[in-house]
Design a protein around this motif. Structure first.
Motif, PDB file in Angstrom:
ATOM      1  N   SER A   1       0.828  -1.224   0.000  1.00 23.04           N
ATOM      2  CA  SER A   1       0.000   0.000   0.000  1.00 23.04           C
ATOM      3  C   SER A   1       0.852   1.260   0.000  1.00 23.04           C
ATOM      4  O   SER A   1       0.417   2.319  -0.444  1.00 23.04           O
ATOM      5  CB  SER A   1      -0.894   0.002   1.240  1.00 23.04           C
ATOM      6  OG  SER A   1      -0.074   0.068   2.394  1.00 23.04           O
ATOM      7  N   GLY A   2       2.083   1.159   0.488  1.00 21.06           N
ATOM      8  CA  GLY A   2       2.947   2.338   0.505  1.00 21.06           C
ATOM      9  C   GLY A   2       2.574   3.360   1.558  1.00 21.06           C
ATOM     10  O   GLY A   2       2.825   4.550   1.389  1.00 21.06           O
ATOM     11  N   GLN A   3       1.998   2.886   2.664  1.00 22.85           N
ATOM     12  CA  GLN A   3       1.579   3.834   3.710  1.00 22.85           C
ATOM     13  C   GLN A   3       2.741   4.658   4.257  1.00 22.85           C
ATOM     14  O   GLN A   3       2.603   5.844   4.514  1.00 22.85           O
ATOM     15  CB  GLN A   3       0.910   3.078   4.858  1.00 22.85           C
ATOM     16  CG  GLN A   3      -0.595   2.992   4.662  1.00 22.85           C
ATOM     17  CD  GLN A   3      -1.243   2.042   5.651  1.00 22.85           C
ATOM     18  OE1 GLN A   3      -0.563   1.388   6.429  1.00 22.85           O
ATOM     19  NE2 GLN A   3      -2.554   1.983   5.598  1.00 22.85           N
ATOM     20  N   ARG A   4       3.914   3.989   4.411  1.00 24.37           N
ATOM     21  CA  ARG A   4       5.051   4.702   5.006  1.00 24.37           C
ATOM     22  C   ARG A   4       5.601   5.750   4.054  1.00 24.37           C
ATOM     23  O   ARG A   4       6.262   6.691   4.448  1.00 24.37           O
ATOM     24  CB  ARG A   4       6.152   3.707   5.406  1.00 24.37           C
ATOM     25  CG  ARG A   4       5.819   2.929   6.654  1.00 24.37           C
ATOM     26  CD  ARG A   4       6.793   1.797   6.876  1.00 24.37           C
ATOM     27  NE  ARG A   4       6.664   0.756   5.871  1.00 24.37           N
ATOM     28  CZ  ARG A   4       7.392  -0.339   5.830  1.00 24.37           C
ATOM     29  NH1 ARG A   4       8.329  -0.542   6.726  1.00 24.37           N
ATOM     30  NH2 ARG A   4       7.191  -1.249   4.889  1.00 24.37           N
ATOM     31  N   LEU A   5       5.319   5.575   2.734  1.00 21.84           N
ATOM     32  CA  LEU A   5       5.782   6.560   1.759  1.00 21.84           C
ATOM     33  C   LEU A   5       4.815   7.732   1.710  1.00 21.84           C
ATOM     34  O   LEU A   5       5.209   8.874   1.460  1.00 21.84           O
ATOM     35  CB  LEU A   5       5.899   5.906   0.382  1.00 21.84           C
ATOM     36  CG  LEU A   5       6.579   6.715  -0.716  1.00 21.84           C
ATOM     37  CD1 LEU A   5       8.001   7.074  -0.286  1.00 21.84           C
ATOM     38  CD2 LEU A   5       6.618   5.910  -2.010  1.00 21.84           C
TER      39      LEU A   5
ATOM     40  N   PRO B   1      -0.511   3.199  -4.424  1.00 19.75           N
ATOM     41  CA  PRO B   1       0.441   2.091  -4.238  1.00 19.75           C
ATOM     42  C   PRO B   1       1.881   2.571  -4.435  1.00 19.75           C
ATOM     43  O   PRO B   1       2.167   3.306  -5.384  1.00 19.75           O
ATOM     44  CB  PRO B   1       0.049   1.100  -5.336  1.00 19.75           C
ATOM     45  CG  PRO B   1      -1.332   1.468  -5.737  1.00 19.75           C
ATOM     46  CD  PRO B   1      -1.478   2.936  -5.495  1.00 19.75           C
ATOM     47  N   LYS B   2       2.758   2.144  -3.516  1.00 21.10           N
ATOM     48  CA  LYS B   2       4.156   2.596  -3.586  1.00 21.10           C
ATOM     49  C   LYS B   2       4.788   2.270  -4.938  1.00 21.10           C
ATOM     50  O   LYS B   2       5.537   3.070  -5.492  1.00 21.10           O
ATOM     51  CB  LYS B   2       4.945   1.933  -2.452  1.00 21.10           C
ATOM     52  CG  LYS B   2       6.425   2.235  -2.482  1.00 21.10           C
ATOM     53  CD  LYS B   2       7.113   1.895  -1.189  1.00 21.10           C
ATOM     54  CE  LYS B   2       7.255   0.412  -0.947  1.00 21.10           C
ATOM     55  NZ  LYS B   2       8.055   0.135   0.262  1.00 21.10           N
TER      56      LYS B   2
ATOM     57  N   TYR C   1      12.271   9.992   2.674  1.00 21.13           N
ATOM     58  CA  TYR C   1      13.735  10.182   2.686  1.00 21.13           C
ATOM     59  C   TYR C   1      14.382   9.304   1.609  1.00 21.13           C
ATOM     60  O   TYR C   1      15.268   9.750   0.869  1.00 21.13           O
ATOM     61  CB  TYR C   1      14.269   9.821   4.080  1.00 21.13           C
ATOM     62  CG  TYR C   1      15.770   9.731   4.164  1.00 21.13           C
ATOM     63  CD1 TYR C   1      16.557  10.869   4.301  1.00 21.13           C
ATOM     64  CD2 TYR C   1      16.407   8.481   4.112  1.00 21.13           C
ATOM     65  CE1 TYR C   1      17.935  10.780   4.381  1.00 21.13           C
ATOM     66  CE2 TYR C   1      17.784   8.388   4.189  1.00 21.13           C
ATOM     67  CZ  TYR C   1      18.543   9.534   4.328  1.00 21.13           C
ATOM     68  OH  TYR C   1      19.910   9.435   4.394  1.00 21.13           O
ATOM     69  N   ASP C   2      13.929   8.064   1.484  1.00 23.56           N
ATOM     70  CA  ASP C   2      14.498   7.153   0.472  1.00 23.56           C
ATOM     71  C   ASP C   2      14.259   7.693  -0.939  1.00 23.56           C
ATOM     72  O   ASP C   2      15.099   7.538  -1.828  1.00 23.56           O
ATOM     73  CB  ASP C   2      13.877   5.753   0.592  1.00 23.56           C
ATOM     74  CG  ASP C   2      14.131   5.136   1.949  1.00 23.56           C
ATOM     75  OD1 ASP C   2      15.198   5.379   2.531  1.00 23.56           O
ATOM     76  OD2 ASP C   2      13.230   4.410   2.433  1.00 23.56           O
TER      77      ASP C   2
END
Ligand code: C5P
Length: 227
Positions: free
Chosen positions: A17-21, A26-27, A214-215
């Motif tokens: 899901s890409g929540q942290r991004l 979707p990531k 950050y990535d």
């Protein structure tokens, strides 16, 4: 399709899901320097394999087919599962049972140099059944107690960070997945659990996994330095 035409396959789990991004979708479909993470990862593999299976979030199949148009190998799009392992299992289910080798590569590692995938495949062709890329760990590591205080130092001399693509003989990976899924480990962990030794090749720090904003900044800087 006859098995002999599909001896090397790649599975790309891209259903996170890409929540942290926090990119709002979707990531794997996050665009980096004009191309999605997924397209960059798939393009690298498409030069090396006979067929690519991409596991994507439900309702994104058409978007992904469009995103991956024009790659130099056939692309199958399947709906992924609740965990990365379920997504890999969905990809495995789509493969011809005559497949010889499978590379499993995170969509979220769009800058992984092809040389690492080439080394993994070469080791499989040399007869190894399971091969993973690893890199040394730079930071000092500690384990914490439940109170958040340092419980112990960890000897990092024998620890490594594991990357993808992870490569397997198809039969070994299929057997490992049939034997049971464990969300706390990766495909190599499932293979270890059925008693098959897992070998390593040197990975590459540039193949880091994109997880946070950050990535993305680091990846954009790396791409800008190349152009
Ligand atoms: O979340 P994380 O970055 O560790 O996920 C690694 C890879 O697994 C990503 O490419 C992500 O899209 C994929 N994934 C998946 N299905 C899930 C969760 C993650 O295909 N349910």
């Amino acid at each position: 399709m006859p098995a002999r035409e599909m001896s090397v396959a790649a599975i790309v789990p891209a259903a996170g899901s890409g929540q942290r991004l926090g990119s709002g979708g979707p990531k794997a479909l996050h665009v980096l320097g004009g191309q999605s993470l997924l397209r960059r990862s798939a393009q690298m593999l498409a030069e090396l394999v006979d067929v690519l299976v991409v596991a994507v979030p439900a309702d994104h199949e058409a978007e992904v087919r469009h995103d991956l148009a024009g790659l130099p190998c056939p692309v199958l799009v399947v709906v992924g599962g609740a965990t990365r392992q379920h997504s890999v299992a969905a990809g495995l289910a789509a493969l011809d049972t005559g497949t010889e080798f499978v590379l499993v590569h995170d969509a979220a590692r769009p800058l992984m140099p092809p040389a690492v995938a080439v080394a993994v495949l070469a080791a499989l062709r040399d007869g190894l059944a399971a091969v993973i890329p690893v890199i040394p760990i730079a930071d000092t590591l500690k384990t914490l107690g439940s109170d958040g205080q340092v419980a112990a130092a960890v000897d990092r001399s024998r620890l490594v960070a594991v990357q993808t693509p992870q490569g397997f003989r198809y039969n070994v990976l299929a057997h490992a997945h049939r034997a049971g899924l464990d969300p706390l480990t990766d495909d190599a962990g499932l293979v270890e659990a059925i008693g098959v030794p897992v070998h390593t090749v040197p990975g590459d720090p540039v193949g880091f996994k994109i997880t946070t904003p950050y990535d993305v900044l680091i990846a954009e800087a790396l791409l800008a330095a190349r152009s």
